[in-house]
Structures are given as structure tokens and as C-alpha cells.
Design a protein around this motif. Structure first.
Motif: not given
Length: 127
Positions: A17-32
């Protein structure tokens, strides 16, 4: 311009197993709406998983259904991809992507639907 940073890739044995992460530079993850894609050597980029902007609706490519889970950690402004029961054919560079112009609970399956991409993280599954 939002920047996405993919991480979490690596070398894993078959069945691991692996868990990939994707971090955004602005607070956009929750709205896009967001998605994960992958590209193996010599192959075209393909859709892996997508999630609506609220996170309530998801979609998966057939080869990963039942093994991969896409989710959002809004508190950390991060997109996640939990990958279980990995197979050699999962070996690829994995990319997260973001679509600002997201409608309702839509999940987008095509790369052309997305505007911003991460740099990719390599996943290698050894047999």
C-alpha cells in the motif's frame, strides 16, 4: 496561480500500500473538483480517480476500483489517494489535478477538464 505538489510515491512490493498526497498552495482543495491521473512509460496519461468539490461524489477507473480511494483532507488542504493491493501494472507517475470551474457534484474524467497539475510522483510496484 495555484500550485499543486504531489508526494508519497515510492517503491513497494506487490500487494503493498501507498498513500499519495497533493498539497495546494492556496485553500482550493475543499472548493474545487480534483482528480488523480497516471502515466506509465510509453503509455498515454490515464484517469485514475476523481472527486467532486464537496467530496461527496467519487469516480474510479475500472482497473483500480475496490483498491484505491480518493479523498480530501480539507483541514490540511490536501487531496489523498490511498492505494491498496498494488499490482505491477500500477507502476506509473501519478499526478493530481484541479478544476476551478466545478459544477455541483460533477466528477471530471478527462485530463482536458483540469486546469492545474502537480509535478507528479513516481510509484513503482515490484513483483
Amino acid at each position: 496561480q495555484v500550485q499543486l505538489v504531489d508526494s508519497g510515491g515510492g517503491l513497494v512490493q506487490v500487494g503493498g500500500s501507498l498513500e499519495l498526497s497533493c498539497a495546494a498552495s492556496e485553500r482550493t482543495i475543499s472548493t474545487y473538483a480534483m482528480g488523480w491521473f497516471r502515466q506509465a512509460p510509453g503509455k498515454e496519461r490515464e484517469f485514475v480517480a476523481g472527486i467532486s468539490r464537496s467530496g461527496r461524489r467519487t469516480s474510479y477507473a475500472d482497473p483500480v476500483k475496490g483498491r484505491f480511494t480518493i479523498s480530501k483532507d480539507n483541514a490540511k488542504n490536501t487531496l489523498l489517494l490511498q492505494m491498496n493491493s498494488l499490482k505491477p501494472e500500477d507502476t506509473a507517475v501519478y499526478y493530481c489535478a484541479e478544476r476551478p470551474r466545478s459544477l455541483g457534484e460533477s466528477v471530471y474524467l478527462h485530463g482536458s477538464n483540469y486546469d492545474t497539475w502537480g509535478q507528479g510522483t513516481q510509484v513503482t510496484v515490484s513483483s
